[in-house]
Design a protein around this motif. Structure first.
Motif, PDB file in Angstrom:
ATOM      1  N   GLY A 163       4.652 -11.285 -17.550  1.00  0.00           N
ATOM      2  CA  GLY A 163       4.472 -10.052 -18.057  1.00  0.00           C
ATOM      3  C   GLY A 163       3.283  -9.501 -18.107  1.00  0.00           C
ATOM      4  N   THR A 164       2.491 -10.093 -18.919  1.00  0.00           N
ATOM      5  CA  THR A 164       1.023  -9.540 -19.078  1.00  0.00           C
ATOM      6  C   THR A 164      -0.036  -9.868 -18.132  1.00  0.00           C
ATOM      7  N   LEU A 165      -0.096 -11.190 -17.836  1.00  0.00           N
ATOM      8  CA  LEU A 165      -0.988 -11.854 -17.062  1.00  0.00           C
ATOM      9  C   LEU A 165      -0.812 -11.689 -15.414  1.00  0.00           C
ATOM     10  N   GLY A 166       0.208 -11.361 -15.119  1.00  0.00           N
ATOM     11  CA  GLY A 166       0.983 -11.334 -13.854  1.00  0.00           C
ATOM     12  C   GLY A 166       1.001 -12.436 -12.970  1.00  0.00           C
ATOM     13  N   LEU A 167       1.108 -13.578 -13.475  1.00  0.00           N
ATOM     14  CA  LEU A 167       1.075 -14.912 -12.957  1.00  0.00           C
ATOM     15  C   LEU A 167       2.623 -15.386 -12.326  1.00  0.00           C
ATOM     16  N   ASP A 168       2.426 -15.928 -11.208  1.00  0.00           N
ATOM     17  CA  ASP A 168       3.624 -16.293 -10.539  1.00  0.00           C
ATOM     18  C   ASP A 168       4.138 -17.709 -11.218  1.00  0.00           C
ATOM     19  N   LEU A 169       5.219 -17.281 -12.170  1.00  0.00           N
ATOM     20  CA  LEU A 169       5.469 -18.501 -13.259  1.00  0.00           C
ATOM     21  C   LEU A 169       6.812 -19.220 -12.727  1.00  0.00           C
ATOM     22  N   ASP A 170       6.587 -20.651 -12.966  1.00  0.00           N
ATOM     23  CA  ASP A 170       7.775 -21.451 -12.748  1.00  0.00           C
ATOM     24  C   ASP A 170       7.641 -22.536 -13.927  1.00  0.00           C
ATOM     25  N   PHE A 171       8.738 -22.961 -14.179  1.00  0.00           N
ATOM     26  CA  PHE A 171       8.996 -23.925 -15.440  1.00  0.00           C
ATOM     27  C   PHE A 171       9.656 -25.183 -14.876  1.00  0.00           C
ATOM     28  N   ILE A 172       9.036 -26.391 -15.642  1.00  0.00           N
ATOM     29  CA  ILE A 172       9.824 -27.568 -15.568  1.00  0.00           C
ATOM     30  C   ILE A 172      10.008 -28.022 -16.960  1.00  0.00           C
ATOM     31  N   VAL A 173      11.300 -28.417 -17.388  1.00  0.00           N
ATOM     32  CA  VAL A 173      11.799 -28.461 -18.822  1.00  0.00           C
ATOM     33  C   VAL A 173      12.277 -29.770 -19.077  1.00  0.00           C
ATOM     34  N   PRO A 174      11.446 -30.969 -19.456  1.00  0.00           N
ATOM     35  CA  PRO A 174      12.175 -32.136 -19.749  1.00  0.00           C
ATOM     36  C   PRO A 174      12.443 -31.927 -21.335  1.00  0.00           C
ATOM     37  N   GLU A 175      13.917 -32.257 -21.521  1.00  0.00           N
ATOM     38  CA  GLU A 175      14.517 -31.846 -22.877  1.00  0.00           C
ATOM     39  C   GLU A 175      15.077 -32.856 -23.473  1.00  0.00           C
ATOM     40  N   LEU A 176      15.549 -33.002 -24.663  1.00  0.00           N
ATOM     41  CA  LEU A 176      16.141 -34.231 -25.470  1.00  0.00           C
ATOM     42  C   LEU A 176      15.344 -35.241 -25.427  1.00  0.00           C
ATOM     43  N   THR A 177      13.842 -35.233 -25.548  1.00  0.00           N
ATOM     44  CA  THR A 177      12.776 -36.124 -25.549  1.00  0.00           C
ATOM     45  C   THR A 177      12.965 -37.183 -26.773  1.00  0.00           C
ATOM     46  N   MET A 178      13.610 -36.523 -27.938  1.00  0.00           N
ATOM     47  CA  MET A 178      13.610 -37.164 -29.208  1.00  0.00           C
ATOM     48  C   MET A 178      15.019 -38.261 -29.300  1.00  0.00           C
ATOM     49  N   ALA A 179      15.746 -38.281 -28.025  1.00  0.00           N
ATOM     50  CA  ALA A 179      17.019 -38.961 -28.105  1.00  0.00           C
ATOM     51  C   ALA A 179      16.759 -40.227 -28.247  1.00  0.00           C
ATOM     52  N   SER A 180      15.700 -40.829 -27.608  1.00  0.00           N
ATOM     53  CA  SER A 180      15.335 -42.466 -27.594  1.00  0.00           C
ATOM     54  C   SER A 180      14.560 -42.779 -29.014  1.00  0.00           C
ATOM     55  N   ASN A 182      15.418 -41.148 -32.150  1.00  0.00           N
ATOM     56  CA  ASN A 182      16.277 -40.659 -33.166  1.00  0.00           C
ATOM     57  C   ASN A 182      17.566 -41.241 -33.021  1.00  0.00           C
ATOM     58  N   PRO A 183      18.009 -42.165 -33.936  1.00  0.00           N
ATOM     59  CA  PRO A 183      19.175 -42.740 -33.949  1.00  0.00           C
ATOM     60  C   PRO A 183      20.193 -41.604 -33.946  1.00  0.00           C
ATOM     61  N   ALA A 184      20.100 -40.605 -34.440  1.00  0.00           N
ATOM     62  CA  ALA A 184      21.308 -39.586 -34.734  1.00  0.00           C
ATOM     63  C   ALA A 184      21.642 -38.886 -33.189  1.00  0.00           C
ATOM     64  N   MET A 185      20.678 -39.146 -32.373  1.00  0.00           N
ATOM     65  CA  MET A 185      20.833 -38.647 -30.941  1.00  0.00           C
ATOM     66  C   MET A 185      20.905 -39.818 -29.884  1.00  0.00           C
ATOM     67  N   SER A 186      21.482 -40.632 -30.313  1.00  0.00           N
ATOM     68  CA  SER A 186      21.447 -41.918 -29.422  1.00  0.00           C
ATOM     69  C   SER A 186      22.567 -41.564 -28.206  1.00  0.00           C
ATOM     70  N   ASP A 187      23.299 -40.914 -28.612  1.00  0.00           N
ATOM     71  CA  ASP A 187      24.726 -40.766 -27.375  1.00  0.00           C
ATOM     72  C   ASP A 187      23.988 -39.767 -26.577  1.00  0.00           C
ATOM     73  N   LEU A 188      22.946 -39.233 -26.656  1.00  0.00           N
ATOM     74  CA  LEU A 188      22.344 -38.204 -25.565  1.00  0.00           C
ATOM     75  C   LEU A 188      21.365 -38.692 -24.878  1.00  0.00           C
ATOM     76  N   ILE A 189      20.866 -40.009 -24.888  1.00  0.00           N
ATOM     77  CA  ILE A 189      20.134 -40.787 -24.123  1.00  0.00           C
ATOM     78  C   ILE A 189      20.326 -40.646 -22.569  1.00  0.00           C
ATOM     79  N   PRO A 190      21.524 -40.696 -22.293  1.00  0.00           N
ATOM     80  CA  PRO A 190      21.647 -40.573 -20.669  1.00  0.00           C
ATOM     81  C   PRO A 190      21.338 -39.217 -20.139  1.00  0.00           C
ATOM     82  N   LEU A 191      21.565 -38.172 -21.175  1.00  0.00           N
ATOM     83  CA  LEU A 191      21.022 -36.799 -20.957  1.00  0.00           C
ATOM     84  C   LEU A 191      19.645 -36.773 -20.687  1.00  0.00           C
ATOM     85  N   TYR A 192      19.029 -37.349 -21.931  1.00  0.00           N
ATOM     86  CA  TYR A 192      17.503 -37.390 -21.738  1.00  0.00           C
ATOM     87  C   TYR A 192      17.079 -38.009 -20.395  1.00  0.00           C
ATOM     88  N   GLU A 193      17.555 -39.150 -20.227  1.00  0.00           N
ATOM     89  CA  GLU A 193      17.061 -40.069 -18.966  1.00  0.00           C
ATOM     90  C   GLU A 193      17.203 -39.275 -17.878  1.00  0.00           C
TER      91      GLU A 193
END
Length: 216
Positions: A163-180, A182-193
């Motif tokens: 919006g301000t610099l006028g760049l042609d923007l694209d995102f790559i979003v690796p998410e759930l990186t704490m799953a491996s 944080n024991p509380a997120m262990s069921d999300l490991i397949p989604l993280y991988e």
């Protein structure tokens, strides 16, 4: 030959950092496709850009002859960063989510390169330059998730980079990186991988396509 401006901002070094791992994969493919190209690299964790000062800020609104010596010195540092952006044919940014936003070091870089009348305004000097942002995060903030409203990385960078610099923007979003980790997120490991694998694939694909486009 094309120039890539590569910026990392994660405080975690090497492959332990999700954003650094993916930006490194992008860069490897870029260099394989474009071995004679140039890479300008800035590690904002190892060598932080100073946060904006009054001298650096006010110098942007003063004529060169009217700047104090302190303003001239501070502004010269901003100009160096601005010129790196302007000279780049493509930009790669690692932007991990820290406390729902970007690292302060990346914000400091943005504060320096955003200059009204040059990089921002009616005709931004780097307008149209493609930029790929690796926006890693420990959880998920995607639409429909419980924390959707806490997503201030993509929303902010969309406003500033596109919006301000006028760049042609694209995102790559690796998410759930704490799953491996944080024991509380262990069921999300397949989604993280799956997210991690998809991020590496996207990095290679986007780097190859962009390198070929710029050298065509």
């Amino acid at each position: 030959m094309a120039t890539l401006l590569h910026i990392d901002s994660s405080v975690i070094p090497g492959e332990a950092s999700s954003s650094r791992s993916v930006t490194a994969a992008f860069r490897r493919t870029w260099e394989e496709q474009h071995p004679e190209g140039t890479v300008i690299y800035r590690d904002l964790a190892a060598a932080p850009v100073p946060h904006i000062t009054a001298e650096a800020w006010l110098a942007g609104y003063a004529a060169p002859a009217e700047r104090t010596p302190e303003q001239s010195t501070a502004f010269a540092a901003r100009v160096k960063l601005i010129e790196e952006l302007e000279q780049a044919d493509a930009v790669l940014i690692g932007a991990p989510m820290y406390n729902f936003s970007i690292p302060s070091t990346l914000k400091a870089w943005l504060d320096s390169v955003l200059l009204l009348g040059r990089t921002a305004g009616e005709a931004p000097s780097a307008q149209g330059t493609p930029v790929v942002v690796v926006a890693s995060r420990g959880g998920s903030y995607a639409p429909g998730t419980p924390r959707e409203g806490y997503e201030f990385v993509q929303n902010y960078l969309e406003a500033v980079l596109r919006g301000t610099l006028g760049l042609d923007l694209d995102f790559i979003v690796p998410e759930l990186t704490m799953a491996s980790r944080n024991p509380a997120m262990s069921d999300l490991i397949p989604l993280y991988e799956a997210s991690r694998e998809r991020a590496f694939e996207d990095a290679a694909t986007k780097a190859k396509e962009l390198a070929q486009r710029l050298t065509a």
